[in-house]
Write an enzyme that holds these catalytic residues in place. Structure first.
Site, PDB file in Angstrom:
ATOM      1  N   ASP A   1       0.828  -1.202   0.000  1.00  0.00           N
ATOM      2  CA  ASP A   1       0.000   0.000   0.000  1.00  0.00           C
ATOM      3  C   ASP A   1       0.867   1.258   0.000  1.00  0.00           C
ATOM      4  O   ASP A   1       1.869   1.330   0.722  1.00  0.00           O
ATOM      5  CB  ASP A   1      -0.878  -0.015   1.271  1.00  0.00           C
ATOM      6  CG  ASP A   1      -1.867   1.122   1.317  1.00  0.00           C
ATOM      7  OD1 ASP A   1      -2.856   1.064   0.575  1.00  0.00           O
ATOM      8  OD2 ASP A   1      -1.642   2.069   2.099  1.00  0.00           O
TER       9      ASP A   1
ATOM     10  N   GLU B   1       1.371  -0.427  -4.918  1.00  0.00           N
ATOM     11  CA  GLU B   1       0.415   0.632  -5.229  1.00  0.00           C
ATOM     12  C   GLU B   1       1.213   1.922  -5.332  1.00  0.00           C
ATOM     13  O   GLU B   1       1.637   2.478  -4.317  1.00  0.00           O
ATOM     14  CB  GLU B   1      -0.662   0.772  -4.141  1.00  0.00           C
ATOM     15  CG  GLU B   1      -1.741   1.758  -4.579  1.00  0.00           C
ATOM     16  CD  GLU B   1      -2.380   2.541  -3.439  1.00  0.00           C
ATOM     17  OE1 GLU B   1      -3.463   3.091  -3.629  1.00  0.00           O
ATOM     18  OE2 GLU B   1      -1.774   2.632  -2.349  1.00  0.00           O
TER      19      GLU B   1
HETATM   20  C1  GLC Z   1      -4.198   3.301  -0.422  1.00  0.00           C
HETATM   21  C2  GLC Z   1      -5.449   2.478  -0.254  1.00  0.00           C
HETATM   22  C3  GLC Z   1      -6.538   3.346   0.280  1.00  0.00           C
HETATM   23  C4  GLC Z   1      -6.103   3.881   1.607  1.00  0.00           C
HETATM   24  C5  GLC Z   1      -4.762   4.612   1.487  1.00  0.00           C
HETATM   25  C6  GLC Z   1      -4.169   4.869   2.834  1.00  0.00           C
HETATM   26  O1  GLC Z   1      -4.342   4.284  -1.375  1.00  0.00           O
HETATM   27  O2  GLC Z   1      -5.777   1.861  -1.470  1.00  0.00           O
HETATM   28  O3  GLC Z   1      -7.746   2.664   0.402  1.00  0.00           O
HETATM   29  O4  GLC Z   1      -7.064   4.746   2.119  1.00  0.00           O
HETATM   30  O5  GLC Z   1      -3.814   3.836   0.801  1.00  0.00           O
HETATM   31  O6  GLC Z   1      -3.702   3.671   3.392  1.00  0.00           O
END
Ligand code: GLC
Ligand code: CA
Length: 540
Positions: free
Chosen positions: A202, A268
């Site tokens: 993440d 991500e």
């Molecule tokens: C990422 C996740 C999202 C979350 C953010 C903070 O973007 O996909 O859902 O709120 O991280 O952890």
């Protein structure tokens, strides 16, 4: 060939997949109950969004214990069962790891904020105020809503600010501190020992920040809406894709590679530099893949733009790194809503458009990620103001937040769509009476059966999994591309318009599947396409 290049991933948002114990919230046992369904569908990997201990401010993306299951979702033995059942069905399991930040309820933060000289004082990013009491720099929280909010929160106790890229309940960890890094690797070890096949990392672009914490190089701009960013690309430079972060990613990769079975890592990487950063983060020795959020955000029904979008991905990745494709996730509107925005679309048209998107997702050169419910054509669910649960959604209101794409999976047309016996944590979409798994299993022409057939075809078709991608001339509004693997060729035709089109593929072939034609139908040269029709043809 790495296994994950040929695999299809399926994202489960566990709060919304299946409630096994009647509290209105999905849980791990619920996921286990549905392993048979996922295996019937034909996906290869299930990615489960966070189920760790958390005060649920950001629904699990705010973790207070990396190495335990939150009681809402079950316990460790439920998780072990899930992995065991999945593995029995030859499904791999990957889970989220949220290492940019923790929850402010995490014992590390509780200790850290206690004083300026406790053993964990330096585990988060603390800074003194500037002379006049203002935050250390101009960075604006990524969770800002209708107005810009600082990434710095004042702590009365330490008389210092701490940094939070997201909500103020999500303080950023200090990756410069070796003890923090040690704990992060211990957490990965813990889950690897529980049998996971890899991780989704993440917010992985942001682990390290500018060591000088200089102001963002352009002015402060906030998101105009959920997926229409107006932040200047340069805005992200201070906390995204720093060289130190890339080095950390290489260490993560080395660590994962010390385990047998080729663990997969998916980053991500959210930033407006899109592709360029995905590529940086997935060069050899780094993450296996990065989510192609850029594709997800820019996908439209403008065939020429889509062609350009795909060509950019395909040529920039080339043989340097492996691309992925994504239509939706828990942070975005449902794909059908995005593609039909501003259009008068009835149920039938929406079905065709869902199939069109599925065709793209499952025939491009790259690893596809399906978001739960996409395979039945789930749409955004209207959330009344008093039901808004997403913290960012609250800040964005009256603009729409992320709850709309997180509503319960629609298993049947029951009162709570077969998700639960009681009222669910978010409302069920009223279209559950026709858009649901049970219905669609019985209907040959459903979106669900289309996904199932496409997944099967992909599994048996080498060009679709490994072949090169090439675009050919086609009438306006139509995409015509081939996937070629040695002498084997597969043709994909997609009509992005509401009028009939004709394409000359100049070859003979057999229809593998399509949203209008019958499997096995012969084609020779000219192919007629109905509105929004997609066809996949094997060249003979
Ligand atoms: C990422 C996740 C999202 C979350 C953010 C903070 O973007 O996909 O859902 O709120 O991280 O952890
Ligand atoms: Ca439950």
């Amino acid at each position: 060939m790495n296994w994950w290049k040929e695999a299809v991933f399926y994202q489960v948002y566990p709060r919304s997949f299946k409630d096994s114990n009647g509290d209105g919230i999905g849980d791990l046992k619920g996921v286990t109950e549905k392993i048979d369904y996922l295996s019937w569908l034909g996906v290869d990997v299930v990615w489960i969004s966070p189920f760790f201990k958390s005060p649920m401010n950001d629904f699990g993306y705010d973790i207070s214990d990396y190495k335990d299951v939150d009681p809402i979702f079950g316990n460790m033995s439920d998780f072990d069962d899930l992995v065991e059942e999945a593995h029995k069905k030859k499904l791999r399991v990957i889970i989220d790891q949220v290492y940019n930040h923790t929850s402010d309820q995490h014992p590390w933060f509780v200790e850290s904020r206690n004083s300026r000289d406790n053993p964990k004082a330096d585990w988060y990013i603390w800074k003194d105020a500037k002379k006049d009491g203002v935050p250390p720099n101009n960075w604006v929280s990524l969770f800002s809503g209708t107005k810009a909010e600082s990434m710095w929160e004042w702590d009365e106790n330490r008389k210092q600010y701490y940094l939070h890229l997201f909500g103020k309940e999500q303080p950023d960890l200090n990756w410069q501190n070796p003890d923090v890094k040690h704990e992060i690797f211990e957490s990965m070890r813990f889950w690897l020992e529980h049998g996971v096949d890899g991780f989704r990392f993440d917010a992985a672009a942001h682990y390290h920040k500018d060591p000088k914490f200089r102001d963002a190089s352009t002015g402060v701009q906030i998101k105009e809406s959920l997926f229409k960013s107006v932040r200047d690309v340069y805005y992200w430079d201070r906390f995204s894709g720093r060289p130190e972060t890339l080095l950390a990613v290489e260490e993560i990769r080395d660590f994962l590679d010390s385990y047998p079975g080729e663990k997969v890592s998916v980053g991500e990487i959210s930033a407006d530099m899109g592709l360029c950063l995905y590529l940086l983060f997935t060069l050899p020795g780094r993450f296996s893949m990065a989510f192609n959020i850029d594709f997800m955000e820019k996908l439209s029904l403008d065939a020429e733009k889509v062609r350009q979008l795909i060509k950019n991905v395909d040529t920039s990745f080339g043989d340097r790194a492996w691309p992925s494709y994504v239509l939706g996730n828990h942070d975005n509107f449902r794909i059908i809503n995005r593609l039909t925005e501003g259009m008068e679309a009835n149920h039938d048209t929406k079905k065709k458009i869902a199939k069109l998107a599925a065709t793209l997702l499952l025939t491009l050169r790259g690893t596809p990620f399906i978001y739960y419910g996409e395979e039945i054509g789930m749409e955004n669910t209207h959330i009344p103001y008093d039901k808004i649960a997403d913290p960012w959604g609250k800040a964005l209101w009256p603009k729409t937040g992320r709850d709309v794409c997180r509503t319960p999976m629609q298993w049947n047309d029951g009162e709570y769509a077969g998700f639960s016996d009681v009222e669910s944590w978010l409302p069920v979409n009223s279209n559950k009476s026709c858009v649901n798994v049970e219905n669609e299993m019985k209907d040959r022409n459903s979106v669900l059966n289309y996904y199932k057939i496409l997944l099967k075809i992909r599994k048996n078709n080498l060009p679709l999994r490994r072949g090169n991608l090439e675009f050919w001339d086609a009438p306006e509004g139509v995409l015509f591309y081939t996937r070629t693997f040695f002498s084997m060729r597969t043709v994909i035709l997609i009509n992005f318009t509401s009028s009939e089109k004709e394409v000359n593929i100049k070859e003979k072939g057999k229809v593998l599947t399509g949203s209008g034609k019958n499997t096995g139908e012969d084609v020779n040269g000219k192919v007629k396409l109905l509105p929004f029709e997609s066809i996949i043809i094997e060249i003979l």
